[in-house]
Design a protein around this motif. Structure first.
Motif, short mmCIF file in Angstrom:
data_model
loop_
_atom_site.label_atom_id
_atom_site.label_comp_id
_atom_site.label_asym_id
_atom_site.label_seq_id
_atom_site.Cartn_x
_atom_site.Cartn_y
_atom_site.Cartn_z
N UNK A 1 0.82 -1.21 0.00
CA UNK A 1 0.00 0.00 0.00
C UNK A 1 0.86 1.26 0.00
N UNK A 2 2.01 1.20 0.68
CA UNK A 2 2.94 2.33 0.65
C UNK A 2 3.46 2.56 -0.76
N UNK A 3 3.80 1.48 -1.43
CA UNK A 3 4.30 1.59 -2.81
C UNK A 3 3.22 2.17 -3.71
N UNK A 4 1.99 1.68 -3.55
CA UNK A 4 0.89 2.17 -4.37
C UNK A 4 0.64 3.65 -4.13
N UNK A 5 0.68 4.08 -2.86
CA UNK A 5 0.48 5.48 -2.54
C UNK A 5 1.58 6.35 -3.16
N UNK A 6 2.80 5.83 -3.14
CA UNK A 6 3.91 6.55 -3.76
C UNK A 6 3.69 6.69 -5.26
N UNK B 1 -3.53 -9.00 1.96
CA UNK B 1 -3.50 -8.08 0.81
C UNK B 1 -4.24 -8.69 -0.38
N UNK B 2 -4.22 -10.02 -0.51
CA UNK B 2 -4.99 -10.66 -1.58
C UNK B 2 -6.49 -10.51 -1.33
N UNK B 3 -6.90 -10.58 -0.07
CA UNK B 3 -8.31 -10.35 0.25
C UNK B 3 -8.73 -8.93 -0.15
N UNK B 4 -7.82 -7.99 0.09
CA UNK B 4 -8.11 -6.60 -0.30
C UNK B 4 -8.20 -6.48 -1.82
N UNK B 5 -7.32 -7.18 -2.53
CA UNK B 5 -7.36 -7.15 -4.00
C UNK B 5 -8.68 -7.71 -4.52
N UNK C 1 4.28 -12.29 -8.02
CA UNK C 1 5.67 -12.16 -8.44
C UNK C 1 6.66 -12.30 -7.29
N UNK C 2 6.17 -12.26 -6.07
CA UNK C 2 7.02 -12.44 -4.89
C UNK C 2 7.36 -13.91 -4.76
N UNK C 3 8.62 -14.22 -4.48
CA UNK C 3 9.10 -15.60 -4.60
C UNK C 3 8.82 -16.51 -3.41
N UNK C 4 8.27 -15.98 -2.32
CA UNK C 4 8.03 -16.81 -1.14
C UNK C 4 6.74 -17.60 -1.19
N UNK C 5 5.89 -17.31 -2.19
CA UNK C 5 4.60 -18.00 -2.32
C UNK C 5 3.83 -18.00 -1.00
N UNK C 6 3.80 -16.81 -0.38
CA UNK C 6 3.03 -16.61 0.83
C UNK C 6 3.78 -16.88 2.11
N UNK C 7 4.95 -17.50 2.05
CA UNK C 7 5.60 -17.92 3.28
C UNK C 7 6.32 -16.78 4.01
N UNK C 8 6.87 -15.83 3.28
CA UNK C 8 7.69 -14.79 3.91
C UNK C 8 6.91 -13.96 4.94
N UNK C 9 5.60 -13.83 4.73
CA UNK C 9 4.74 -13.12 5.70
C UNK C 9 3.32 -13.63 5.49
N UNK C 10 2.98 -14.77 6.04
CA UNK C 10 1.72 -15.46 5.71
C UNK C 10 0.46 -14.63 5.91
N UNK C 11 0.29 -14.02 7.07
CA UNK C 11 -0.93 -13.26 7.34
C UNK C 11 -1.03 -12.05 6.42
N UNK C 12 0.07 -11.38 6.25
CA UNK C 12 0.11 -10.20 5.38
C UNK C 12 -0.22 -10.58 3.95
N UNK C 13 0.38 -11.68 3.48
CA UNK C 13 0.18 -12.10 2.08
C UNK C 13 -1.28 -12.39 1.80
#
Length: 493
Positions: free
Chosen positions: A287-292, A455-459, A440-452
């Protein structure tokens, strides 16, 4: 005179001794002597070995050649660090089982590449319609392939006109910067960005190499990419740290992530000079990137079917990791992808750089140094997290696909007003960037599970709101949800 014989007159009876000092036990002192000698020899060996190992720990490598700021060839570094170099060469191996054999051609001399992600996920091809990624996008593979795969992807060939900026993460840059900047690496960085991809590629002598991450004199981790130096300076400023110089101020713990974050990030090409820039002025979340991007009016391309102004996400591994529990607890990229291994008394960081899920040995070396579990349990846990993410991604892709098709149809048949189309396209822009960001993120959800997943729910919500907008229903959800502060690694030395 008595007939009884006096006992004192009886001749003594001779008996064979049975004590330990008797003649049958004369070998015992010899055995004791040999035991003492062996024990002394063993103790001497042990003490010598301990001394040698202590010396090895003090001298973790033997300097065969002198390394300088212009020692670009990793094979030369390998003469001082043969174990590291052997592991580094193994980045060419197919650890994920996704290599595909192909016939070499004059245009593409490769004998293998990886599976096509747009063939596996046609909805991604639709998402990028009108952009080079819709033509060719294969799964990433080890550092050994970073340069050759970039040179031979259709995205860098005619009719696409890509800038030299693309090479910042695909080749060994110190050599290129030095050549183009006459020793001034910042000047060389800007010179390369402004060149065409084909011209800039002629200056690349190696794929990602030792000098990209290590100071050749001290072997300390170092940052060689100007874009990251500027980007992390902005992030630290948001935290109240002024005039941050990463190579001067970063802790060793931070550096174990920062050297990876030089490349595994979201970015864009700013200005006429196509300067590689990280959109971190507002923070590290999607969201920070999008706002920028909204603030500066940035658009990567116009969608070929819906006409929506679109953003193309890259590979925001670092930014996603920064939102997760591992980052919050000081677990770095190298802890998982380059775990330590023993070589004598020295600890050697595994330079094959791969997923810790490759085999039981790598799971043990990475995950099980912290988790009291088994290899199978950890594998099941990771698979569970990634399956949950994949399910959420599928839902988001379905919603985005429906929105793109609805906008295209409405624009063609005139069933929506220009205001409704504009609002729906804006929702597509938001939803598409988030889906692309996570895909495009390479962790397939693992790097930050809840966050990942969040944000998809928001999308998904944005995509469905775009469909409603085409029907005249306005939903007040155009702004992203409230977000927690960015997680950053624990500040330790």
């Amino acid at each position: 005179m008595s007939s009884t014989t006096d006992n004192n007159d009886t001749p003594p009876t001779t008996k064979t001794p049975t004590t330990w000092t008797g003649p049958r036990k004369r070998w015992v002192p010899i055995v004791v002597l040999l035991f003492v000698a062996v024990a002394a020899a063993a103790l001497t060996w042990l003490l010598t070995n301990i001394f040698q190992r202590k010396e090895e720990a003090k001298q973790p490598f033997t300097q065969v050649v002198e390394l300088t700021d212009t020692t670009y060839d990793p094979a030369v570094w390998g003469r001082n660090f043969p174990i590291h170099y052997d592991q580094y060469k193994k980045t060419a191996e197919d650890t994920d089982g996704d290599f595909v054999k192909v016939e070499p051609t004059d245009e593409d001399p490769r004998e293998t590449h990886t599976i096509s992600r747009i063939d596996m996920e046609p909805r991604a091809q639709l998402m990028w319609r009108g952009y080079p990624f819709a033509v060719d996008y294969t799964a990433p593979r080890g550092h050994e392939w970073a340069f050759i795969d970039q040179v031979n992807t259709k995205r860098t060939k005619d009719p696409f006109k890509q800038p030299g900026t693309c090479l910042n993460c695909h080749g060994s840059m110190p050599e290129v910067y030095d050549k183009l900047g006459d020793g001034d690496r910042t000047a060389g960085f800007h010179a390369m960005n402004a060149m065409s991809f084909q011209d800039a590629a002629q200056h690349v002598g190696s794929t990602i190499a030792c000098i990209d991450c290590h100071d050749p004199k001290t072997m300390e981790l170092t940052i060689t990419r100007p874009a990251f130096i500027e980007g992390i300076k902005k992030v630290k400023a948001l935290e109240g740290v002024a005039d941050y110089d990463v190579n001067r101020d970063a802790t060793n713990l931070e550096m174990r992530t920062f050297v990876c974050a030089q490349c595994h990030v979201e970015y864009y090409f700013a200005g006429e000079g196509k300067t590689l820039t990280f959109p971190w002025a507002k923070g590290l979340t999607v969201y920070d990137a999008m706002a920028y991007y909204d603030e500066i009016g940035w658009v990567d391309f116009e969608h070929a079917e819906s006409g929506a102004p679109a953003l193309k996400a890259q590979h925001p591994d670092y930014e996603t990791w920064a939102q997760g529990t591992h980052a919050a607890n000081g677990v770095t990229c190298t802890d998982c992808h380059m775990p330590y291994q023993r070589n004598g008394a020295a600890k050697v960081s595994n330079h094959q750089i791969m997923s810790p899920m490759v085999n039981d040995e790598s799971i043990n070396a990475s995950c099980l140094t912290c988790h009291n579990s088994t290899e199978d349990e950890m594998r099941q846990r990771v698979e569970g997290i990634q399956t949950t993410w994949q399910n959420s991604l599928n839902v988001s892709f379905t919603a985005l696909e429906a929105l793109i098709k609805d906008i295209t149809a409405a624009a063609n048949d005139g069933s929506a007003t220009e205001e409704q189309l504009a609002l729906a396209r804006d929702y597509q822009r938001k939803a598409q960037f988030v889906v692309d960001y996570s895909f495009s993120e390479n962790g397939r959800g693992f790097h930050a599970p809840q966050y990942a997943v969040s944000i998809l729910n928001q999308a998904t919500d944005w995509a469905r709101s775009g469909q409603l907008a085409l029907r005249g229903v306005v939903v007040e959800n155009s702004k992203p949800p409230a977000q927690a502060e960015n997680h950053m690694p624990v500040q330790e030395n």
